[in-house]
Design a protein around this motif. Structure first.
Motif, PDB file in Angstrom:
ATOM      1  N   LYS A  73       0.836  -1.204   0.000  1.00 38.67           N
ATOM      2  CA  LYS A  73       0.000   0.000   0.000  1.00 38.67           C
ATOM      3  C   LYS A  73       0.874   1.259   0.000  1.00 38.67           C
ATOM      4  N   LEU A  74       1.928   1.242   0.799  1.00 36.02           N
ATOM      5  CA  LEU A  74       2.850   2.377   0.856  1.00 36.02           C
ATOM      6  C   LEU A  74       3.550   2.575  -0.492  1.00 36.02           C
ATOM      7  N   ALA A  75       4.004   1.479  -1.074  1.00 39.39           N
ATOM      8  CA  ALA A  75       4.660   1.559  -2.385  1.00 39.39           C
ATOM      9  C   ALA A  75       3.695   2.137  -3.413  1.00 39.39           C
ATOM     10  N   ASN A  76       2.462   1.666  -3.414  1.00 39.25           N
ATOM     11  CA  ASN A  76       1.476   2.149  -4.379  1.00 39.25           C
ATOM     12  C   ASN A  76       1.160   3.626  -4.173  1.00 39.25           C
ATOM     13  N   TRP A  77       1.163   4.084  -2.935  1.00 38.52           N
ATOM     14  CA  TRP A  77       0.935   5.505  -2.655  1.00 38.52           C
ATOM     15  C   TRP A  77       2.052   6.339  -3.281  1.00 38.52           C
ATOM     16  N   HIS A  78       3.303   5.910  -3.048  1.00 39.97           N
ATOM     17  CA  HIS A  78       4.447   6.634  -3.619  1.00 39.97           C
ATOM     18  C   HIS A  78       4.432   6.584  -5.153  1.00 39.97           C
ATOM     19  N   LEU A  79       4.120   5.425  -5.703  1.00 44.79           N
ATOM     20  CA  LEU A  79       4.074   5.288  -7.158  1.00 44.79           C
ATOM     21  C   LEU A  79       2.955   6.142  -7.757  1.00 44.79           C
ATOM     22  N   LYS A  80       1.818   6.187  -7.089  1.00 38.85           N
ATOM     23  CA  LYS A  80       0.708   7.018  -7.566  1.00 38.85           C
ATOM     24  C   LYS A  80       1.133   8.485  -7.610  1.00 38.85           C
ATOM     25  N   LYS A  81       1.816   8.942  -6.556  1.00 45.31           N
ATOM     26  CA  LYS A  81       2.296  10.334  -6.517  1.00 45.31           C
ATOM     27  C   LYS A  81       3.286  10.592  -7.660  1.00 45.31           C
ATOM     28  N   MET A  82       4.168   9.631  -7.918  1.00 43.57           N
ATOM     29  CA  MET A  82       5.101   9.764  -9.044  1.00 43.57           C
ATOM     30  C   MET A  82       4.345   9.883 -10.357  1.00 43.57           C
ATOM     31  N   GLY A  83       3.344   9.021 -10.527  1.00 40.67           N
ATOM     32  CA  GLY A  83       2.534   9.047 -11.746  1.00 40.67           C
ATOM     33  C   GLY A  83       1.819  10.376 -11.925  1.00 40.67           C
ATOM     34  N   GLU A  84       1.339  10.944 -10.818  1.00 33.37           N
ATOM     35  CA  GLU A  84       0.675  12.250 -10.883  1.00 33.37           C
ATOM     36  C   GLU A  84       1.663  13.331 -11.318  1.00 33.37           C
ATOM     37  N   LYS A  85       2.890  13.289 -10.773  1.00 36.53           N
ATOM     38  CA  LYS A  85       3.910  14.271 -11.170  1.00 36.53           C
ATOM     39  C   LYS A  85       4.234  14.156 -12.660  1.00 36.53           C
ATOM     40  N   MET A  86       4.199  12.924 -13.161  1.00 33.98           N
ATOM     41  CA  MET A  86       4.495  12.703 -14.581  1.00 33.98           C
ATOM     42  C   MET A  86       3.254  12.916 -15.455  1.00 33.98           C
ATOM     43  N   LYS A  87       2.120  13.223 -14.800  1.00 30.89           N
ATOM     44  CA  LYS A  87       0.847  13.464 -15.488  1.00 30.89           C
ATOM     45  C   LYS A  87       0.388  12.244 -16.293  1.00 30.89           C
ATOM     46  N   LEU A  88       0.583  11.059 -15.705  1.00 36.38           N
ATOM     47  CA  LEU A  88       0.111   9.842 -16.360  1.00 36.38           C
ATOM     48  C   LEU A  88      -1.418   9.826 -16.322  1.00 36.38           C
ATOM     49  N   PRO A  89      -2.064   9.301 -17.353  1.00 34.18           N
ATOM     50  CA  PRO A  89      -3.529   9.270 -17.388  1.00 34.18           C
ATOM     51  C   PRO A  89      -4.129   8.088 -16.612  1.00 34.18           C
TER      52      PRO A  89
END
Length: 173
Positions: free
Chosen positions: A99-115
């Motif tokens: 869950k923690l990894a997914n939270w960090h990855l989601k934030k990374m994806g948001e910074k990269m503006k992934l859809p």
């Protein structure tokens, strides 16, 4: 960032599951041959395979001098004894770290503006799709991903087939 490294490691190490990555010990890595040895709890089988250069470089980055054979490679699990001896602790800690990894990855994806939301499980999808796109036989992809049934792996082949259909529609008149 460690979570990004683990995500990439999974992609370049055969689409390993999150639990396989965080549980990887020095004893599971044959440095001379660049192979990982994975023990599958459900079946009791041992599975050994080569990993790619990106995965090797990530392992080198986390490698500790004077590490014990049974130490975890990645610094995720802190209570090794409890984790290895209690099925309940292993289950809950794995879920919490995932869950923690997914939270960090989601934030990374948001910074990269992934859809889409970036999550660890996408590393498995990325491995399978890339491997099939690059001509790896579906049987090999299935084995690396430890799918019990090849029909599970065929989902990725269907995705690739749909992509080919779209490409034909878009580029062949």
């Amino acid at each position: 960032m460690m979570w990004r490294d683990l995500f990439l490691f999974s992609i370049y190490a055969g689409g390993l599951r999150f639990s396989d990555v965080i549980e990887m010990q020095y004893s599971n890595y044959n440095e001379a041959e660049h192979k990982i040895q994975k023990h599958i709890r459900k079946t009791g089988r041992v599975h050994q395979f080569k990993i790619g250069k990106v995965a090797i470089d990530i392992l080198e980055k986390y490698k500790k001098e004077n590490a014990n054979h049974d130490d975890f490679i990645f610094p995720v699990i802190v209570d090794k004894e409890g984790y290895l001896t209690s099925e309940a602790k292993r289950y809950f800690q794995t879920a919490a770290f995932n869950k923690l990894a997914n939270w960090h990855l989601k934030k990374m994806g948001e910074k990269m503006k992934l859809p889409f939301d970036l999550s660890f499980h996408l590393s498995r999808h990325s491995f399978a799709t890339n491997a099939l796109n690059n001509g790896m036989r579906i049987e090999h992809v299935s084995k690396l991903m430890d799918h019990r049934d090849i029909s599970t792996t065929q989902v990725y082949a269907k995705i690739i087939s749909e992509e080919l259909d779209k490409a034909v529609d878009n580029y062949i008149f």
